[in-house]
Enzyme design. Structure first.
Site, PDB file in Angstrom:
ATOM      1  N   LYS A 120       0.773  -1.198   0.100  1.00 28.47           N
ATOM      2  CA  LYS A 120       0.039   0.003  -0.127  1.00 28.47           C
ATOM      3  C   LYS A 120       0.986   1.241  -0.034  1.00 28.47           C
ATOM      4  O   LYS A 120       0.616   2.113  -0.746  1.00 28.47           O
ATOM      5  CB  LYS A 120      -0.805  -0.003   1.087  1.00 28.47           C
ATOM      6  N   ASP A 138      -6.380   0.830   1.187  1.00 26.34           N
ATOM      7  CA  ASP A 138      -6.049   1.138   2.473  1.00 26.34           C
ATOM      8  C   ASP A 138      -7.454   0.598   3.435  1.00 26.34           C
ATOM      9  O   ASP A 138      -8.349   0.040   2.322  1.00 26.34           O
ATOM     10  CB  ASP A 138      -5.870   2.590   3.065  1.00 26.34           C
TER      11      ASP A 138
END
Length: 225
Positions: A120, A138
């Protein structure tokens, strides 16, 4: 969702916010990398408060190493997991100098090999700092993708892959920003505000709340009457 539905979803979000931006403060690929790494299990607001002072004294890998782990810890002690994060920030700075001449690599695999950097974080840096059409998943993106039916998946990687397939090319660069902001301010975890959602008719969420809840004041007045 089908590609045509996904296209309509992103078109509406784009019309409301043509140039969405991340809410972390940064001034170089390196400071962005550090900020995103610090944001794990912490709010962007709390990270910004800490990094404003941190980046004034250490905005390069060399300066961060000179500040030292104790110095980093002192600046970020208001952020969750600050002990581990301080260690990772110093190790990351060392790795950047040793492996990449102090520069942030424009390569996901290389980024993921740095201390404290996951997929991420790597995707956020590639997207925001270098303008690549990566999708960072996320908690907000994961929730919105599953709740709306846009790209349901059991893992962030599965959601990322589905989003990459269903999102039209012209929306890829900003896709995760729109979804993050939508999840943060409208499609909230506990109470999604469906009554003011611009994509409510496209969403497959079964428990849509199409009427805003009464305020405590309104409820109190009603009880008195």
């Amino acid at each position: 969702m089908k590609k045509t539905q996904a296209a309509e979803l992103f078109l509406r979000l784009a019309e409301l916010n043509p140039e969405p931006e991340g809410e972390l403060e940064w001034k170089s690929p390196y400071t962005l990398l550090v900020a995103v790494a610090l944001s794990a299990q912490a709010t962007d607001v709390s990270v910004n408060i800490a990094t404003r002072k941190l980046f004034k004294v250490a905005d390069t890998p060399a300066k961060m190493i000179a500040l030292g782990e104790d110095g980093v810890r002192e600046h970020i002690k208001s952020i969750g997991l600050f002990n581990t994060k301080a260690k990772n920030v110093i190790l990351m700075a060392q790795q950047l100098i040793e492996r990449h001449g102090g520069e942030v690599p424009v390569d996901r695999d290389a980024l993921e090999k740095l201390a404290g950097v996951g997929r991420k974080t790597a995707n956020v840096v590639l997207n925001i700092a270098f303008g690549l059409p990566t999708i960072a998943v996320d908690t907000h993106v994961f929730r919105v993708a599953n709740r709306t039916g846009l790209a349901p998946g059991k893992t962030p990687l599965e959601v990322e892959a589905k989003l990459a397939r269903v999102t039209p090319q012209e929306f890829l660069l900003h896709a995760h920003h729109w979804l993050i902001l939508h999840g943060r301010y409208l499609c909230k975890a506990r109470t999604p505000e469906c009554w003011r959602c611009p994509i409510v008719d496209l969403c497959r969420y079964r428990d849509k709340k199409l009427v805003p809840p009464k305020s405590r004041t309104a409820e109190s007045v009603a009880q008195v009457q």
